[in-house]
Design a protein around this motif. Structure first.
Motif: not given
Length: 822
Positions: A294-303
Motif C-alpha cells: 500500500i505504501v509503495r503504491n501511494t504517490p509521494e506526498g499524496r494521501p
C-alpha cells in the motif's frame, strides 16, 4: 449480571423473568432476585412527543434516545469532574473513572439510585458497552500504529537495564512471596482471593507504553532526554510483558479447558505455544507485505486511498478474530496488526487521522466510565484482603523504584531524575484499568480485589503525574550561566551555529547566512543544520545525526536535499567550515526542545530560525505558518544562546537568482542598523565577521536621538562601535554613518529609503528596551519577535528583496519570560 434461569413467560411482546445478581449476592451464597421486563423486539427510535402520551417513559422504551441520554450524561459528569480535578493536577482518566463510580453501584444514595435505574435500566448497558468497546479496540490499534517497534533495536544499554530490572525483579520477588505464603493466604482470605495476588503482582510490575507516552505528552517532556529514556524503557517492558502474557494466556486457557487431560499437561502447553507462534507468524507474513505494498503504491506526498484504509481495518478485525483461535483476546490480534503498519506517512498518519478524534476523545471516555460502572467500591471489604493487596502493591513498586533509581545513580544521573523516571515507569492509566476490569469480567478477580486495583491505579496515576511535574523541569538546563554569544567569542575561536530548516525553500537563505559569517582557517565555522519535521502517525520522536549515519529502522530517506546541499557547502568551504546535518521528527509543541538541546550540547553561539512568512514576487504575503511562529517564540524564550530570526523577502522562484548572487563572487551589500543595547551589540559582532571577505560591503548606520543623554548603555555601545570606526578608512568595504533622529517618523522614512540599497540587513531585536527613536512606532509593530526595525523592513510597505536577520542576544542567568503576541 448473569441470567441463570430461563424466561418464564411471554406476554404481548414483553419478556418477564427473574435474574440472579451474582455480583451483589450475599456472601453466604444467597442470591438477590430481580424481576425484569424487556421489550422484544426492542424499539429503536421513539415516536416523539406527539406519538406517545407518556413522555416520561420515552427513554425507557426507545433504545436510541436512551443511548443518547446515557452518552450525554457520561460526558456532562466527566467534564464537571475534570473542571475541578485538572486544576489540582489530576489526569483526565481520573475524571472518567470517577464518573463511572458516580453512575454505577458505588454511589448508594436512594434518590440517585432511582434516577440511575431509569437512565440505565436492565440490559441497556450492553448496547453502550458494545459501542464503546469497539472504540477501545480501535484506540489500542491506534496506539500500536504509533509505536515504533524498531526502536527496540536502537535502545541503549541504560534503557534495557532499567526496563529489565524494573520488570523482572519486582515480578520474581512478588511472585516468590505470593507462592511462599500462598497456603496461609488462602486459609485466611479464601482460595479465590488468595489466587488474585499473583495477578496483582504481574499487573503492577509492568507498565503500558500508551500510558507512559500519554503522560510524557501531557507533561510536555516527550522530547526531553529523560522522556526519551522513559519511552524506550516503557516500550521494552511493554513488549516483553505482552509476549509473555500472550503465551501464558494461551497455555493457561488450554489447560483449564482440558482438565481431564492433566497427564498430558506438557503436551497441551506445547500445542498452545505452537498455536501462538503460528498465529503471530501468519499475521506478520501476511500483514506486513500487504501494508508495504500500500505504501509503495501511494504517490509521494499524496494521501492513502480510502479503499486501502478500509482494507487495513478489515485486516485488523480479521487478525483479532484469528487470535481467538490461538486463545488470545481480540485485542491481541488488533495490537499485533497495528504494530505491522509502517510508521509515519502515508499509511500510519492517515490511520491516526481517521481514528484519533472518534476513538480517543469520544468512544474511549465512554468505555472507561462503563468499565468503572461495573465496580462497586462501596461494597464491604475484608480488612485482611485489603492489607494483603496494599502490601503487595507497595512492595512491588518500592522494589521497582529502588532499582530504577539505583541504575540511574550508577549511570551518573541526578537522584531527582532517577526518582522522576521511577515515577514515570510506575504510572498507571487507562490501559491498566481496563485490563483489571477485563480480568474481573473473566472471573479472575473478585469485586473486592478489582476495587482496590482501581483505587491503586487512580492513586499511582495521579502521584506520577503530580510528582514528575513538580520534580522535573526540562527548561532548567537551558538557563545558562556561561556566556554563549558572538560578542564574547575569542578572536580565533570556532564560530558554532545551529541553523534550523523546515522546508527546502529555507536551504538557500540559510546557506547565505553561513556564507556571510566568512569562516577562515584561524576562525572556522562549525554549523549544525537541523531539519525539523512534524511527528505524525507515531508516538516516539526521532533525532538522527546523519554524520554518524545512525539508522532509524525504516526505509524512509530523511532530509536528502538538506544533506546534499550542505555537503556541497562544506566542500566549497573546505578547511574553513564543518557542517553536520540532523533530522528531528517530533510534535510541533515539543520541537523547541530539540533545537535548544542541540544548541546546548554543541555549545552554539547562535541559533538561526526561519521566519514564518513567505512573500510573492510582487511583495505580497504568499503564506504564513503560525506553527513556525509559535516555535520561534518558544525558542526565543528558552534558548541557551543568542537567537537570530531569518526573514527571506524573496519568493521561492525569484529568490534563487538573488540568493545565487549573494553566494557568488559578486559584491554583497550588507547593512547593520545600530540603535544601542545588548541585541544591537550582538548584531554588530556578527556583522563585523563579514568584512573578512573583500566581496562584502558593510555599512553600519548608527541612529542617534538628537536629545539623548549619556548613560551606561551608551558607554557600552561606544566601546563596541570603536572597532567599526577604526575599520572605517582602513578597509574599503566598511562604512560608518551616524544618522541623527529628531522624531520617530524620521526613523520610518530612513528605513524605507535604504531598504532597496542593500541585499542583507542585520538588526537587533531590542526586546524590552525603550528608545525615543522607535517609541512611536512600537504600537504599529505587527511581528514583535522582529523588533521595531525588523518589522519595518519585513512589512509589505518596504519594497525590498533583501534578507533580514533579527538577532536577540543570549539571556543569561534566567529563561526569557517575555511573551510574543501571536
Amino acid at each position: 449480571m448473569g441470567t441463570n434461569e430461563s424466561l418464564v413467560s411471554i406476554s404481548n411482546t414483553i419478556f418477564s423473568g427473574v435474574v440472579f445478581d451474582q455480583q451483589n449476592s450475599h456472601p453466604e451464597g444467597r442470591f438477590i432476585i430481580y424481576n425484569v421486563q424487556i421489550d422484544m423486539p426492542p424499539k429503536i427510535v421513539s415516536d416523539g412527543i406527539w406519538g406517545n402520551t407518556d413522555i416520561g417513559a420515552l427513554p425507557d422504551k426507545a433504545t436510541l434516545p436512551l443511548l443518547e441520554c446515557q452518552i450525554l450524561t457520561i460526558f456532562l459528569v466527566t467534564q464537571c469532574f475534570h473542571l475541578v480535578l485538572k486544576r489540582l493536577g489530576f489526569p483526565y482518566f481520573v475524571s472518567q473513572i470517577m464518573t463511572g463510580f458516580v453512575l454505577g453501584p458505588s454511589l448508594q444514595i436512594e434518590y440517585f439510585k432511582d434516577q440511575k435505574s431509569k437512565l440505565f435500566p436492565y440490559g441497556s448497558e450492553d448496547l453502550l458497552n458494545l459501542v464503546s468497546t469497539l472504540g477501545y479496540t480501535f484506540f489500542m490499534f491506534q496506539n500500536s500504529v504509533q509505536m515504533d517497534f524498531s526502536m527496540i533495536t536502537r535502545t541503549g544499554k541504560k534503557a534495557w537495564a532499567i526496563a529489565l530490572c524494573s520488570l523482572m525483579i519486582p515480578t520474581v520477588v512478588g511472585l516468590s512471596l505470593c507462592y511462599c505464603f500462598m497456603e496461609h493466604v488462602q486459609k485466611t482470605l479464601g482460595e479465590f482471593d488468595g489466587d488474585n495476588l499473583p495477578v496483582i503482582v504481574i499487573g503492577h510490575s509492568g507498565c503500558s507504553f500508551p500510558v507512559i507516552a500519554s503522560l510524557l505528552s501531557d507533561l510536555r517532556i516527550l522530547n526531553a532526554e529523560l522522556g526519551r529514556l522513559a519511552l524506550s524503557a516503557a516500550l521494552v517492558m511493554d513488549v516483553i510483558n505482552s509476549v509473555v502474557t500472550g503465551l501464558g494466556t494461551a497455555i493457561i486457557h488450554t489447560l483449564k479447558t482440558n482438565p481431564q487431560d492433566s497427564s498430558k499437561g506438557l503436551e497441551l502447553a506445547m500445542c498452545a505455544a505452537t498455536k501462538y507462534v503460528v498465529f503471530v507468524t501468519i499475521v506478520i507474513m501476511v500483514g506486513r507485505p500487504a501494508m508495504k505494498w500500500i505504501v509503495r503504491n501511494t504517490p509521494e506526498g499524496r494521501p492513502v486511498k480510502k479503499a486501502c484504509t478500509f482494507v487495513v481495518v478489515i485486516m485488523t478485525l480479521t487478525a483479532g478474530l484469528f487470535g481467538m483461535w490461538a486463545h488470545q483476546t481480540v485485542l491481541g490480534g488488533v495490537v499485533l496488526c497495528g504494530l505491522l503498519v509502517p510508521e509515519g506517512p502515508p499509511l500510519g498518519s492517515e490511520l491516526i487521522k481517521q481514528f484519533e478524534l472518534f476513538t480517543s476523545w469520544f468512544l474511549l471516555p465512554i468505555f472507561v466510565s462503563c468499565c468503572a460502572m461495573k465496580i462497586d467500591i462501596s461494597a464491604h471489604m475484608n480488612p485482611q484482603l485489603v492489607v494483603a493487596v496494599v502490601t503487595v502493591i507497595i512492595v512491588v513498586h518500592l522494589i521497582k523504584m529502588f532499582f530504577t533509581v539505583g541504575i540511574c545513580s550508577y549511570c551518573n544521573m541526578p537522584i531527582t531524575d532517577g526518582l522522576c523516571l521511577a515515577l514515570m515507569l510506575s504510572c498507571k492509566g487507562v490501559v491498566d484499568f481496563v485490563t483489571s476490569v477485563f480480568l474481573f469480567d473473566s472471573m479472575f478477580l473478585s469485586n473486592q480485589t478489582v476495587s482496590m486495583m482501581a483505587i491503586s491505579i487512580l492513586v499511582l496515576g495521579s502521584i506520577a503525574r503530580i510528582g514528575v511535574k513538580s520534580l522535573y523541569d526540562p527548561t532548567r538546563k537551558y538557563a545558562c550561566y556561561q556566556k554563549r554569544n558572538i560578542l564574547n567569542l575569542k578572536p580565533n575561536a570556532e564560530f558554532r551555529v545551529v541553523a534550523c530548516i523546515h522546508k527546502t525553500s529555507h536551504i538557500m537563505s540559510v546557506k547565505n547566512v553561513l556564507d556571510i559569517c566568512c569562516p577562515t582557517i584561524t576562525s572556522p565555522l562549525v554549523a549544525h543544520v537541523l531539519h525539523l519535521k512534524e511527528l505524525v502517525g507515531r508516538s516516539s520522536p526521532i533525532f538522527i545525526s546523519h554524520r554518524l549515519q545512525e539508522r532509524v529502522g525504516s526505509n524512509h530517506n530523511y532530509s536528502e536535499d538538506v544533506i546534499v546541499a550542505f555537503d556541497l557547502f562544506e566542500h566549497d568551504k573546505a578547511g574553513t567550515a564543518v557542517v553536520s546535518t540532523y533530522t528531528a521528527i517530533s510534535p510541533l509543541r515539543f520541537m523547541h526542545d530539540d533545537i535548544c538541546y542541540l544548541a546546548l550540547d554543541k555549545v552554539a553561539s547562535i541559533i538561526i530560525l526561519p521566519f514564518h512568512v513567505r512573500w510573492d514576487e510582487d511583495g505580497s504575503v504568499s503564506s504564513a505558518d503560525q506553527n513556525i511562529r509559535t516555535l520561534n517564540a518558544r525558542v526565543l524564550r528558552r534558548a541557551p544562546c543568542s537567537v537570530g530570526i531569518l526573514v527571506n523577502r524573496g519568493s521561492s522562484s525569484s529568490s534563487s537568482t538573488h540568493n545565487n548572487c549573494l553566494i557568488s563572487n559578486s559584491v554583497k551589500r550588507i547593512a547593520m542598523i545600530f540603535l544601542g543595547g545588548s541585541d544591537d551589540r550582538e548584531s554588530l559582532s556578527l556583522a563585523k565577521r563579514s568584512i573578512r571577505d573583500c566581496s562584502c560591503n558593510l555599512v553600519v548606520y548608527h541612529l542617534v536621538w538628537a536629545h539623548c543623554e549619556a548613560n551606561w548603555e551608551m558607554m557600552l555601545d561606544d566601546e563596541v562601535l570603536k572597532s567599526v570606526r577604526g575599520y572605517y578608512g582602513m578597509h574599503e568595504n566598511v562604512s560608518y554613518q551616524v544618522v541623527t533622529i529628531h522624531e520617530a517618523s524620521e526613523t520610518s522614512a530612513f528605513v524605507s529609503r535604504i531598504a532597496n540599497q542593500h541585499d542583507f540587513f542585520i538588526v537587533g531585536r531590542r526586546h524590552g528596551l525603550k528608545s525615543p527613536v522607535t517609541a512611536a512606532l512600537e504600537s504599529w509593530t505587527e511581528f514583535s519577535e522582529l523588533g521595531v526595525i525588523g518589522d519595518l523592513l519585513a512589512s509589505p510597505d518596504s519594497r525590498t528583496d533583501a534578507s533580514i536577520l533579527v538577532v536577540q542576544q543570549q539571556q543569561t542567568s534566567k529563561v526569557v519570560t517575555g511573551e510574543i503576541d501571536i
